[in-house]
Design an enzyme around this catalytic site. Structure first.
Site, PDB file in Angstrom:
ATOM      1  N   CYS A 150      68.084   3.606  61.502  1.00 11.05           N
ATOM      2  CA  CYS A 150      67.465   3.070  63.482  1.00 11.05           C
ATOM      3  C   CYS A 150      68.337   2.029  63.802  1.00 11.05           C
ATOM      4  O   CYS A 150      68.518   2.525  64.861  1.00 11.05           O
ATOM      5  CB  CYS A 150      66.002   2.469  62.399  1.00 11.05           C
ATOM      6  SG  CYS A 150      65.716   1.325  61.624  1.00 11.05           S
TER       7      CYS A 150
HETATM    8  N1  LIG Z   1      60.560   3.446  58.545  1.00 20.46           N
HETATM    9  C1  LIG Z   1      62.026   4.063  59.209  1.00 20.46           C
HETATM   10  O1  LIG Z   1      61.909   3.200  60.737  1.00 20.46           O
HETATM   11  C2  LIG Z   1      62.979   4.084  59.026  1.00 20.46           C
HETATM   12  C3  LIG Z   1      62.867   4.740  57.795  1.00 20.46           C
HETATM   13  N2  LIG Z   1      64.502   4.730  56.955  1.00 20.46           N
HETATM   14  C4  LIG Z   1      65.004   5.312  55.246  1.00 20.46           C
HETATM   15  O2  LIG Z   1      64.457   6.293  55.114  1.00 20.46           O
HETATM   16  C5  LIG Z   1      63.450   6.151  53.811  1.00 20.46           C
HETATM   17  C6  LIG Z   1      62.241   6.548  54.587  1.00 20.46           C
HETATM   18  O3  LIG Z   1      61.500   5.405  54.496  1.00 20.46           O
HETATM   19  P1  LIG Z   1      60.065   4.689  54.536  1.00 20.46           P
HETATM   20  O4  LIG Z   1      59.483   6.546  54.724  1.00 20.46           O
HETATM   21  O5  LIG Z   1      59.662   4.544  56.185  1.00 20.46           O
HETATM   22  O6  LIG Z   1      60.045   4.373  53.601  1.00 20.46           O
HETATM   23  P2  LIG Z   1      58.231   4.028  52.888  1.00 20.46           P
HETATM   24  O7  LIG Z   1      58.492   2.853  51.760  1.00 20.46           O
HETATM   25  O8  LIG Z   1      57.103   5.162  53.424  1.00 20.46           O
HETATM   26  O9  LIG Z   1      58.214   5.506  52.144  1.00 20.46           O
HETATM   27  C7  LIG Z   1      59.171   6.376  51.215  1.00 20.46           C
HETATM   28  C8  LIG Z   1      58.073   6.558  50.024  1.00 20.46           C
HETATM   29  O10 LIG Z   1      59.573   6.531  49.249  1.00 20.46           O
HETATM   30  C9  LIG Z   1      59.048   7.047  47.666  1.00 20.46           C
HETATM   31  N3  LIG Z   1      59.053   6.853  46.670  1.00 20.46           N
HETATM   32  C10 LIG Z   1      59.410   5.232  46.700  1.00 20.46           C
HETATM   33  N4  LIG Z   1      60.046   5.055  45.317  1.00 20.46           N
HETATM   34  C11 LIG Z   1      60.721   6.019  44.379  1.00 20.46           C
HETATM   35  C12 LIG Z   1      61.451   6.070  43.858  1.00 20.46           C
HETATM   36  N5  LIG Z   1      61.436   5.114  42.720  1.00 20.46           N
HETATM   37  N6  LIG Z   1      62.123   7.457  43.668  1.00 20.46           N
HETATM   38  C13 LIG Z   1      61.499   8.402  44.540  1.00 20.46           C
HETATM   39  N7  LIG Z   1      60.337   8.145  45.090  1.00 20.46           N
HETATM   40  C14 LIG Z   1      60.528   6.781  45.783  1.00 20.46           C
HETATM   41  C15 LIG Z   1      57.127   6.879  48.410  1.00 20.46           C
HETATM   42  O11 LIG Z   1      56.586   8.333  47.744  1.00 20.46           O
HETATM   43  P3  LIG Z   1      55.915   8.981  47.036  1.00 20.46           P
HETATM   44  O12 LIG Z   1      55.625   8.064  45.734  1.00 20.46           O
HETATM   45  O13 LIG Z   1      54.805  10.011  47.553  1.00 20.46           O
HETATM   46  O14 LIG Z   1      56.936   9.646  46.179  1.00 20.46           O
HETATM   47  C16 LIG Z   1      57.099   6.186  48.953  1.00 20.46           C
HETATM   48  O15 LIG Z   1      56.285   6.687  50.052  1.00 20.46           O
HETATM   49  C17 LIG Z   1      63.922   4.933  53.837  1.00 20.46           C
HETATM   50  O16 LIG Z   1      64.988   4.822  52.973  1.00 20.46           O
HETATM   51  C18 LIG Z   1      64.526   4.283  54.714  1.00 20.46           C
HETATM   52  O17 LIG Z   1      65.661   2.983  54.146  1.00 20.46           O
HETATM   53  C19 LIG Z   1      65.441   5.528  57.889  1.00 20.46           C
HETATM   54  C20 LIG Z   1      65.291   5.014  59.166  1.00 20.46           C
HETATM   55  C21 LIG Z   1      64.519   4.301  59.926  1.00 20.46           C
HETATM   56  C1  LIG Z   2      61.017  -3.660  60.192  1.00 18.00           C
HETATM   57  C2  LIG Z   2      62.550  -3.422  58.571  1.00 18.00           C
HETATM   58  O1  LIG Z   2      62.223  -3.939  57.604  1.00 18.00           O
HETATM   59  N1  LIG Z   2      63.155  -2.324  59.387  1.00 18.00           N
HETATM   60  C3  LIG Z   2      64.148  -1.844  58.643  1.00 18.00           C
HETATM   61  C4  LIG Z   2      64.885  -0.688  58.766  1.00 18.00           C
HETATM   62  C5  LIG Z   2      65.598  -0.103  57.762  1.00 18.00           C
HETATM   63  C6  LIG Z   2      65.938   1.531  57.635  1.00 18.00           C
HETATM   64  O2  LIG Z   2      64.097   2.007  58.065  1.00 18.00           O
HETATM   65  O3  LIG Z   2      66.341   1.932  56.966  1.00 18.00           O
HETATM   66  P1  LIG Z   2      67.807   1.944  56.138  1.00 18.00           P
HETATM   67  O4  LIG Z   2      67.868   0.816  55.234  1.00 18.00           O
HETATM   68  O5  LIG Z   2      67.108   3.405  55.272  1.00 18.00           O
HETATM   69  O6  LIG Z   2      68.206   2.333  57.026  1.00 18.00           O
HETATM   70  C7  LIG Z   2      65.031  -3.141  57.848  1.00 18.00           C
HETATM   71  O7  LIG Z   2      65.524  -4.002  58.920  1.00 18.00           O
HETATM   72  O8  LIG Z   2      66.164  -3.125  57.018  1.00 18.00           O
END
Ligand SMILES: NC(=O)C1=CN([C@@H]2O[C@H](COP(=O)(O)OP(=O)(O)OC[C@H]3O[C@@H](n4cnc5c(N)ncnc54)[C@H](OP(=O)(O)O)[C@@H]3O)[C@@H](O)[C@H]2O)C=CC1
Ligand SMILES: CC(=O)N[C@@H](CCC(=O)OP(=O)(O)O)C(=O)O
Length: 346
Positions: A150
Site C-alpha cells: 500500500c
Molecule cells: N490491509 C491492507 O490495507 C493491505 C494488505 N496487504 C496485504 O494483503 C494480505 C492480506 O491482508 P489483510 O487481508 O489485510 O490481512 P488479514 O490479516 O485481515 O487477513 C489475512 C487472512 O489470511 C489468512 N491466514 C492467516 N494466517 C494464515 C496462514 N498461516 N496460512 C494461510 N492463511 C492464513 C486468514 O484467513 P483464513 O483463516 O480465513 O484463511 C486471515 O484472515 C497481507 O499480506 C497484507 O500484508 C497489502 C496491502 C494493503
Molecule cells: C497499519 C499497518 O500495520 N499497515 C501495514 C501495511 C502493510 C501491508 O498491508 O501490506 P504488506 O506487508 O503486504 O505490504 C504496515 O505498515 O505494515
C-alpha cells in the site's frame, strides 16, 4: 466468464475483493478458501455479506483449484503465497499475490526484512510487479503478479514522474507515511485496538518497515541507479486511507504549474491517477472506497524543495482494487472494469 478463488477468506483483503468483484461482469467468485474457518459461511463473521456470498468456505485443495478456477487472489499474510504459487507453475491458473512474498527480487533482501524464508528464485523471476502505471505491458502478459504494497503504491505513483524527468535528486527523498488501521488487517492487536489508536498518532516500524526495500527497488529501477530513502510510517485514528507526504531537493528550476502539467501529461493514459491543480492538496477521504490515487504538488522555491502528497485507499488501490486492475489487464478487459465507482464522500 473467468472463475476466481480467493485465499485468506476471513481477512480484510478478501472481503474487499468480494465487495469489488460484486460489480465485475467477467469474474465470478467460485470459491473462498479459509485456513481457519473452512466449512463455515463468511457471512457468519461478516454479516454485511449476507446474500452476496453464502457458500461455505473451502479448505485449500491445489488439484481442485487447478481444475475449477482460472484466477487466484492470495489475500494471505507474508509467508503463505511463496509456498503455494510455485505449485501452479505447471498450470494456466493466474496468481495474484497481495502479500509481500513476490515483490523483492533478492531472496536475501526478503529474508532480511520479512524474517521468513523467501520464495524460490524462479518464482520471483517469473512474478511481475503489479503497478500498472509502471509496468502495464508486462502485466498484460503476466501469469503471476506481485501486487504492490500500500505505501509503495502511494509513494511510487507520487515520485515516478519527478525521478524519470530528473526534476529531483533521487538521493534526497523523504517519505512520510500515515495510514488507517485497516492496513494492519482484520485481527485486533495491542498495536491497533481502540484505546491505542483513538486520539493518537503513532510512529511505528521506524527504520525497519518492510516497504523500505520495495520502494527502493522500484525507485532504483526508474532512476537506473541505486537509491536509498528515508521512509517513516504513522498509524492514525481512521479506518481506511493512507497518505505519503514526500519531500525532495529540486535538480531543476521549475514552478509548481510546470510540474503539475508534467504529472498530468504523464498520467493522462492512466485512469486511476488524478493530479490536482495548483493550490489543491488531496485528502484520504477524497479517494475512500475507490481505486484512485490523488496527487498534490507544491514547489517551494524558497527552500528549493518539492512537496508531493499522494493519497489512496489502502484496501482498494493499495490492495484489492489494484489486484482487480491487474486481473483486468492480464485478461484483456478494460483496465477500469468494475472499478469505476465514485469515492465515498463524506
Ligand atoms: N490491509 C491492507 O490495507 C493491505 C494488505 N496487504 C496485504 O494483503 C494480505 C492480506 O491482508 P489483510 O487481508 O489485510 O490481512 P488479514 O490479516 O485481515 O487477513 C489475512 C487472512 O489470511 C489468512 N491466514 C492467516 N494466517 C494464515 C496462514 N498461516 N496460512 C494461510 N492463511 C492464513 C486468514 O484467513 P483464513 O483463516 O480465513 O484463511 C486471515 O484472515 C497481507 O499480506 C497484507 O500484508 C497489502 C496491502 C494493503
Ligand atoms: C497499519 C499497518 O500495520 N499497515 C501495514 C501495511 C502493510 C501491508 O498491508 O501490506 P504488506 O506487508 O503486504 O505490504 C504496515 O505498515 O505494515
Amino acid at each position: 466468464m473467468k472463475e476466481v478463488a480467493i485465499i485468506g477468506g476471513t481477512g480484510y483483503g478478501a472481503i474487499e475483493l468480494i465487495r469489488l468483484l460484486g460489480s465485475h461482469e467477467y469474474m465470478h467468485i467460485n470459491k473462498i478458501i479459509s485456513h481457519s474457518r473452512y466449512g463455515e459461511r463468511l457471512a457468519m463473521f461478516y454479516p454485511h455479506l449476507t446474500e452476496f456470498y453464502d457458500d461455505p468456505m473451502e479448505e485449500l485443495d491445489i488439484d481442485r483449484l487447478k481444475e475449477e478456477v482460472d484466477i487466484i487472489f492470495f489475500a494471505t499474510p507474508a509467508g503463505v503465497a511463496k509456498d503455494i504459487v510455485p505449485k501452479f507453475c505447471d498450470s494456466s491458473v493466474q496468481c495474484i499475490d497481495l502479500s509481500g512474498d513476490l515483490r523483492l527480487q533478492s531472496r536475501k533482501v526478503y529474508e532480511t526484512w520479512y524474517e521468513k524464508e523467501a520464495a524460490p528464485q524462479a518464482t520471483l523471476d517469473n512474478a511481475i510487479y503489479g503497478l500498472p502505471e509502471m509496468y502495464k505491458e508486462k502485466i498484460r502478459n503476466a501469469k503471476v503478479i506481485s501486487n504492490p504494497g500500500c505505501f509503495p503504491t502511494s509513494a511510487l505513483l507520487g515520485l515516478i514522474p519527478a525521478i524519470e524527468h530528473q526534476i529531483i535528486s533521487p538521493h534526497s527523498i523523504i517519505i512520510d507515511g500515515k495510514t488507517g488501521v485497516s492496513g494492519a488487517g482484520g485481527k485486533a492487536t495491542t498495536m491497533t485496538h481502540y484505546s491505542e489508536t483513538n486520539e493518537n498518532v503513532k510512529p511505528y516500524k521506524i527504520g525497519a518497515h518492510q516497504h523500505i526495500p520495495e520502494i527502493e527497488q522500484y525507485l532504483s529501477a526508474i532512476a537506473t541507479e541505486e537509491i536509498k530513502t528515508t521512509f517513516t510510517t504513522h498509524l492514525i485514528p481512521m479506518t481506511r486511507g493512507l497518505i505519503c507526504t514526500m519531500y525532495a531537493t529540486l535538480e531543476k528550476r521549475v514552478t509548481t504549474k510546470e510540474v503539475i502539467h508534467l504529472y498530468q501529461s504523464y498520467y493522462e493514459a492512466h485512469p486511476f491517477v488524478r493530479v490536482r491543480e495548483e493550490g489543491s492538496f488531496p485528502t484520504t477521504k477524497e479517494v475512500c472506497g475507490s481505486n484512485f490515487c490523488d496527487i498534490g504538488i507544491h514547489v517551494n522555491e524558497r527552500t528549493n524543495q518539492i512537496i508531493i502528497a499522494s493519497v489512496i485507499d489502502n484496501l482498494v488501490k493499495g490492495a484489492s482494487g489494484q489486484a482487480i486492475q491487474n486481473a483486468n489487464l492480464m485478461n484483456g478487459w478494460d483496465e477500469d472494469h468494475g472499478l469505476q465507482n465514485i469515492p465515498i464522500y463524506p
